[in-house]
Enzyme design. Structure first.
Site, PDB file in Angstrom:
ATOM      1  N   TRP A 106      39.683  26.149 -13.796  1.00 46.49           N
ATOM      2  CA  TRP A 106      39.578  27.602 -14.000  1.00 46.49           C
ATOM      3  C   TRP A 106      39.077  27.914 -15.396  1.00 46.49           C
ATOM      4  O   TRP A 106      38.293  28.861 -15.597  1.00 46.49           O
ATOM      5  CB  TRP A 106      40.910  28.284 -13.717  1.00 46.49           C
ATOM      6  CG  TRP A 106      41.310  28.212 -12.275  1.00 46.49           C
ATOM      7  CD1 TRP A 106      42.406  27.599 -11.766  1.00 46.49           C
ATOM      8  CD2 TRP A 106      40.592  28.739 -11.143  1.00 46.49           C
ATOM      9  NE1 TRP A 106      42.418  27.720 -10.387  1.00 46.49           N
ATOM     10  CE2 TRP A 106      41.325  28.413  -9.988  1.00 46.49           C
ATOM     11  CE3 TRP A 106      39.403  29.461 -11.011  1.00 46.49           C
ATOM     12  CZ2 TRP A 106      40.911  28.781  -8.697  1.00 46.49           C
ATOM     13  CZ3 TRP A 106      38.989  29.826  -9.727  1.00 46.49           C
ATOM     14  CH2 TRP A 106      39.739  29.489  -8.597  1.00 46.49           C
ATOM     15  N   ASP A 174      44.488  33.755 -19.202  1.00 39.01           N
ATOM     16  CA  ASP A 174      44.569  33.811 -17.740  1.00 39.01           C
ATOM     17  C   ASP A 174      45.978  33.386 -17.356  1.00 39.01           C
ATOM     18  O   ASP A 174      46.350  32.223 -17.524  1.00 39.01           O
ATOM     19  CB  ASP A 174      43.511  32.848 -17.168  1.00 39.01           C
ATOM     20  CG  ASP A 174      43.491  32.811 -15.648  1.00 39.01           C
ATOM     21  OD1 ASP A 174      44.382  33.406 -15.018  1.00 39.01           O
ATOM     22  OD2 ASP A 174      42.561  32.177 -15.100  1.00 39.01           O
ATOM     23  N   LYS A 198      49.262  34.883  -6.494  1.00 35.93           N
ATOM     24  CA  LYS A 198      50.106  33.732  -6.812  1.00 35.93           C
ATOM     25  C   LYS A 198      51.561  34.181  -6.963  1.00 35.93           C
ATOM     26  O   LYS A 198      52.441  33.630  -6.342  1.00 35.93           O
ATOM     27  CB  LYS A 198      49.646  33.054  -8.103  1.00 35.93           C
ATOM     28  CG  LYS A 198      48.127  32.841  -8.224  1.00 35.93           C
ATOM     29  CD  LYS A 198      47.607  31.701  -7.387  1.00 35.93           C
ATOM     30  CE  LYS A 198      46.092  31.644  -7.229  1.00 35.93           C
ATOM     31  NZ  LYS A 198      45.331  31.391  -8.432  1.00 35.93           N
TER      32      LYS A 198
HETATM   33  C1  LIG Z   1      43.786  31.325  -8.568  1.00 34.77           C
HETATM   34  C2  LIG Z   1      43.340  31.343  -9.962  1.00 34.77           C
HETATM   35  C3  LIG Z   1      42.131  31.958 -10.344  1.00 34.77           C
HETATM   36  C4  LIG Z   1      41.189  32.585  -9.349  1.00 34.77           C
HETATM   37  O1  LIG Z   1      41.709  33.761  -8.862  1.00 34.77           O
HETATM   38  P1  LIG Z   1      40.889  34.704  -7.874  1.00 34.77           P
HETATM   39  O2  LIG Z   1      41.798  35.884  -7.789  1.00 34.77           O
HETATM   40  O3  LIG Z   1      40.725  33.971  -6.592  1.00 34.77           O
HETATM   41  O4  LIG Z   1      39.588  35.014  -8.501  1.00 34.77           O
HETATM   42  C5  LIG Z   1      41.810  31.961 -11.687  1.00 34.77           C
HETATM   43  N1  LIG Z   1      42.601  31.399 -12.605  1.00 34.77           N
HETATM   44  C6  LIG Z   1      43.755  30.793 -12.274  1.00 34.77           C
HETATM   45  C7  LIG Z   1      44.601  30.188 -13.345  1.00 34.77           C
HETATM   46  C8  LIG Z   1      44.157  30.743 -10.947  1.00 34.77           C
HETATM   47  O5  LIG Z   1      45.305  30.146 -10.615  1.00 34.77           O
END
Ligand SMILES: *Cc1c(COP(=O)(O)O)cnc(C)c1O
Length: 368
Positions: A106, A174, A198
């Site tokens: 990511w 993030d 999540k």
């Molecule tokens: C799942 C995830 C993403 C991607 O998320 P989307 O909502 O599918 O764009 C980005 N960063 C992390 C750390 C993730 O766990």
């Protein structure tokens, strides 16, 4: 029968949340309509969105000088929106520098997008050891517009052991797979973002928490839908927001508050993770590939100790199939990492982790 769902996302939601949503499906709070049918500008929906925003502020302890947005496009769109808004320049101007720490897939994606709009400095990376650790925090490259980290690395199962000091350079993180999993000092960050699927609610809503002084510098060519200033001016209602997702997030936050908030869930999450890591560290059949100093509380990859390729593959596929048959689903590891992975977000009860460990203890005995 409900299964224990160890998916990395979309993932489990608390059962009381699903049950409440079900009772309100056709007639939400005496309005005679489903939340899905409400006008986002109506008096019926207003208290719902206010409730979600207020609870998020309360539970995360978001200081007054931060604003909260509910957007769409997932965390992935933030990989573009952040450089566009925090480091974007007018056409013809020299690109601004940003600092990023590469701790996984990511982070890499965030880097790829940022490099389109900014002068990217990857100041440290843990790619040399398959991302199984978090590097010591590098100092920001001079003049950086911001410093980006991936706080919890969902795929490889690492988490930053501490918030890096970045001086006057705003820290951007993030927190998709760790939001509200334990206390986090928001005031140390310039911007935080998370896709909802999540730890917060259904896919389709993205939460952005941004310090007020960082909101207003997107260059003129940036599309309206990608500008924080426009979304903020319109209170996340420049266009139709992800209404139903915002409603479900509100129910999840009410559930979390009743449980005792972030301190309480943090304690539960530490207990859940410790149970599983302790089991793995003593197991003769499986191990955690992640450095002990930076293990995630939320995503726990585990690998068979078997080193023979075909035999290892057989263990993995049989494990995933037999676990699913026992009501423990979505335990396959990420396709880029292999092995298995248990994601144990807030909604995963400790009983689910205990059931997984019992299953694994029995499975071990079937490995010759
Ligand atoms: C799942 C995830 C993403 C991607 O998320 P989307 O909502 O599918 O764009 C980005 N960063 C992390 C750390 C993730 O766990």
């Amino acid at each position: 029968m409900r299964v224990y769902n160890f998916s990395p996302g979309p993932s489990m939601l608390p059962l009381p949340v699903l049950e409440q949503a079900a009772t309100e499906m056709t007639d939400a709070r005496g309005t005679g309509q489903s939340v899905m049918e409400m006008s986002h500008r109506s008096g019926d929906f207003k208290p719902i969105t206010e409730n979600t925003g207020n609870l998020l502020r309360e539970l995360l302890g978001i200081p007054e000088n931060y604003r909260v947005l509910f957007l769409q496009g997932g965390a992935s769109l933030q990989f573009s929106m952040i450089p566009l808004n925090l480091a974007g320049v007018e056409q013809g101007e020299q690109k601004k520098r940003i600092t990023l720490v590469d701790t996984g897939i990511w982070a890499k994606k965030a880097a790829d997008e940022a490099s389109k709009y900014a002068q990217l400095c990857v100041a440290a990376s843990s790619a040399d050891k398959a991302y199984a650790y978090i590097p010591p925090p590098p100092v920001p490259a001079p003049g950086s517009a911001y410093y980006h980290i991936t706080w919890n690395n969902t795929i490889v199962g690492t988490k930053w052991p501490a918030i890096p000091g970045t001086g006057s350079v705003p820290l951007v993180a993030d927190i998709s797979s760790a939001i509200l999993s334990e206390p986090l000092d928001v005031s140390r960050f310039g911007l935080l973002y998370a896709g909802a699927q999540k730890n917060l609610g259904p896919a389709g809503t993205t939460v952005v928490i941004i310090r007020e002084d960082l909101t207003g510098s997107a260059p003129s060519w940036v599309p309206a839908m990608l500008r924080y200033d426009i979304h903020l001016k319109e209170g996340s209602m420049y266009n139709t927001p992800p209404c139903y997702g915002i409603y479900i997030i509100g129910l999840v936050l009410e559930w979390l508050k009743k449980l005792g908030g972030v301190e309480a869930i943090g304690e539960i999450n530490r207990k859940k993770a410790a149970l599983f890591y302790d089991y793995l560290d003593a197991s003769r059949a499986f191990y955690s590939p992640v450095d002990k100093s930076c293990r995630s509380l939320m995503n726990i990859p585990f690998i068979p100790r078997e080193t023979d390729g075909p035999r290892k593959k057989e263990i993995e596929s049989r494990f995933v199939a037999e676990a699913a048959a026992a009501g423990l689903v979505n335990l396959a590891g990420h396709r880029l990492v292999g092995g298995m992975r248990a994601s144990i977000y807030n909604a995963m009860p400790i009983e689910g982790v205990e059931a997984l460990i019992r299953f694994m203890e029995a499975f071990e005995k079937t490995i010759p």
